[in-house]
Scaffold this motif. Structure first.
Motif, PDB file in Angstrom:
ATOM      1  N   TYR A 219       0.677  -1.349  -0.280  1.00 32.06           N
ATOM      2  CA  TYR A 219      -0.068   0.106   0.086  1.00 32.06           C
ATOM      3  C   TYR A 219       0.761   1.381   0.028  1.00 32.06           C
ATOM      4  CZ  TYR A 219      -3.595  -3.497   1.046  1.00 32.06           C
ATOM      5  OH  TYR A 219      -4.174  -4.729   0.962  1.00 32.06           O
ATOM      6  N   CYS A 220       2.227   1.201  -0.075  1.00 32.76           N
ATOM      7  CA  CYS A 220       2.799   2.476  -0.152  1.00 32.76           C
ATOM      8  C   CYS A 220       4.238   2.072  -0.519  1.00 32.76           C
ATOM      9  CB  CYS A 220       2.992   3.127   1.272  1.00 32.76           C
ATOM     10  SG  CYS A 220       4.131   2.193   2.521  1.00 32.76           S
ATOM     11  N   CYS A 238       1.146   0.898   8.014  1.00 35.94           N
ATOM     12  CA  CYS A 238       0.200   0.539   7.088  1.00 35.94           C
ATOM     13  C   CYS A 238      -0.320  -0.981   7.808  1.00 35.94           C
ATOM     14  CB  CYS A 238       0.622  -0.166   5.577  1.00 35.94           C
ATOM     15  SG  CYS A 238       0.755   1.391   4.559  1.00 35.94           S
ATOM     16  N   TYR A 242      -4.077  -1.597   9.100  1.00 37.58           N
ATOM     17  CA  TYR A 242      -4.521  -2.352   7.868  1.00 37.58           C
ATOM     18  C   TYR A 242      -5.844  -2.655   7.571  1.00 37.58           C
ATOM     19  CZ  TYR A 242      -6.691  -6.207  10.608  1.00 37.58           C
ATOM     20  OH  TYR A 242      -7.549  -7.052  11.231  1.00 37.58           O
ATOM     21  N   THR A 244      -7.810   0.120   7.389  1.00 42.55           N
ATOM     22  CA  THR A 244      -8.131   1.105   6.576  1.00 42.55           C
ATOM     23  C   THR A 244      -7.468   1.002   5.344  1.00 42.55           C
ATOM     24  OG1 THR A 244      -7.897   2.624   8.523  1.00 42.55           O
ATOM     25  CG2 THR A 244      -7.775   3.729   6.259  1.00 42.55           C
ATOM     26  N   VAL A 245      -6.285   0.647   5.074  1.00 48.89           N
ATOM     27  CA  VAL A 245      -5.743   0.345   3.624  1.00 48.89           C
ATOM     28  C   VAL A 245      -6.105  -0.639   2.969  1.00 48.89           C
ATOM     29  CG1 VAL A 245      -3.675   1.788   4.207  1.00 48.89           C
ATOM     30  CG2 VAL A 245      -3.516  -0.575   4.607  1.00 48.89           C
ATOM     31  N   LYS A 248      -9.328  -0.581   1.166  1.00 47.70           N
ATOM     32  CA  LYS A 248      -9.718   0.569   0.112  1.00 47.70           C
ATOM     33  C   LYS A 248      -9.626  -0.079  -1.510  1.00 47.70           C
ATOM     34  CE  LYS A 248      -7.669   4.627   1.980  1.00 47.70           C
ATOM     35  NZ  LYS A 248      -6.730   5.914   1.951  1.00 47.70           N
ATOM     36  N   LEU A 253      -6.381   4.276  -3.969  1.00 49.05           N
ATOM     37  CA  LEU A 253      -4.898   4.098  -3.361  1.00 49.05           C
ATOM     38  C   LEU A 253      -4.201   5.178  -4.109  1.00 49.05           C
ATOM     39  CD1 LEU A 253      -4.315   0.299  -3.183  1.00 49.05           C
ATOM     40  CD2 LEU A 253      -4.667   1.819  -1.313  1.00 49.05           C
ATOM     41  N   CYS A 261      -0.060   4.463   5.015  1.00 45.31           N
ATOM     42  CA  CYS A 261      -1.490   4.712   5.486  1.00 45.31           C
ATOM     43  C   CYS A 261      -2.297   5.649   4.377  1.00 45.31           C
ATOM     44  CB  CYS A 261      -1.564   5.431   6.645  1.00 45.31           C
ATOM     45  SG  CYS A 261      -0.675   4.545   8.044  1.00 45.31           S
ATOM     46  N   GLY A 262      -1.786   5.327   3.021  1.00 44.53           N
ATOM     47  CA  GLY A 262      -2.803   5.954   1.851  1.00 44.53           C
ATOM     48  C   GLY A 262      -2.380   7.530   1.648  1.00 44.53           C
ATOM     49  N   THR A 279       0.560   0.860  -6.668  1.00 42.63           N
ATOM     50  CA  THR A 279       0.226   0.521  -5.196  1.00 42.63           C
ATOM     51  C   THR A 279      -1.068  -0.296  -5.291  1.00 42.63           C
ATOM     52  OG1 THR A 279       0.863   2.782  -4.891  1.00 42.63           O
ATOM     53  CG2 THR A 279      -0.443   1.597  -3.077  1.00 42.63           C
TER      54      THR A 279
END
Length: 296
Positions: A219-220, A238, A242, A244-245, A248, A253, A261-262, A279
């Motif tokens: 995620y990043c 993240c 987790y 939250t991301v 998604k 993203l 964390c987005g 991502t």
């Protein structure tokens, strides 16, 4: 009543006469007969039913494990064949349902030897990873009041989660055990080891193989420190967020350069200094053992 009963494999009983005169209800292949289980003859063997399926002893051949406890042979054999529950490989099913001693009986040697081999594989992998993470002499193992005092094997097997690859049917590291406890079960087809994953391709280390490949956070643009659910790699921030991301949609993203964390980072230079997929996709950076050799 246990759900094992309708699918149980039924075995012929021995039928040799016991000293009490009743026929043996054990399996024919045993060198020595099982105790008599006729009600009133040996009242100290339970309430007349198998502890697993709750059916009467006479409904199927019985087996007395080396620990002394008696069950239907079919119940114990099916329990071993069904193996662990859920995605994560665990070994509680290899113990007696009553006393938790390791299941042992000559008739079960073939199936147990295969399971013991699997246990030894994962034990070796977990202890190596424990050493790699610098936790071999952690307080969890050295504190006399701790659960795993002088038991690095128990600590490693509990700390790390291993899964069975759906392609090669070999166990692989899938993250810390604590992560598995907070997520719903994974589709078995999604469980793929690094060796069989298209993500690793030509990035498998010639020295350490695919066991210690280092991933980018899904995620990043950060190195991943956590592998969770057997499928997903996270950096520390993240991982802490987790829910939250992980939920998604890919379209929402951030694009590279992406922060934890987005967060969308300014500019166009990736913090990793390398090209990688968008991502939301898994990506291998290299071999963690080669990159972090000093951590031993």
């Amino acid at each position: 009543m246990c759900t094992l009963a309708p699918q149980m494999e039924f075995f012929q009983t021995c039928r040799r006469p016991l000293p009490c005169g009743h026929p043996c209800g054990g399996i024919p292949s045993e060198n020595s007969c099982a105790p008599c289980l006729v009600e009133g003859c040996q009242p100290h063997y339970g309430d007349g039913c198998c502890p697993v399926c709750a059916d009467p002893w006479a409904s199927n051949a019985v087996i007395q494990l080396d620990c002394g406890h008696i069950f239907h042979h079919a119940c114990i054999k099916q329990m071993l064949q069904n193996r662990w529950h859920g995605s994560r490989i665990t070994f509680g099913f290899m113990t007696c349902p009553l006393c938790k001693s390791s299941i042992s009986h000559p008739d079960l040697y073939e199936i147990m030897s295969q399971l013991i081999h699997l246990y030894d594989q994962i034990k070796s992998k977990a202890l190596t990873r424990l050493q790699h993470d610098g936790l071999f002499n952690s307080s969890d193992v050295t504190d006399p009041s701790g659960k795993y005092f002088q038991d690095p094997t128990g600590f490693a097997m509990d700390r790390y989660a291993y899964y069975m690859c759906s392609k090669c049917q070999q166990p692989y590291f899938g993250g810390e055990g604590r992560c598995q406890e907070s997520v719903v079960e994974v589709d078995p087809s999604d469980l793929v080891c690094p060796q069989c994953s298209d993500t690793t391709k030509n990035k498998i280390c010639s020295i350490h193989g695919a066991e210690y490949v280092l991933y980018k956070c899904r995620y990043c643009c950060s190195p991943a420190l956590f592998h969770c659910f057997g499928t997903t790699h996270f950096c520390d921030p993240c991982h802490s967020n987790y829910t939250t991301v992980h939920n998604k949609p890919a379209s929402s993203l951030p694009k590279c350069p992406a922060g934890p964390c987005g967060k969308q980072l300014p500019g166009s230079v990736c913090p990793l200094g390398m090209d990688h997929p968008p991502t939301g996709e898994e990506f291998v950076i290299g071999c963690a053992m080669c990159i972090n050799t000093h951590s031993f």
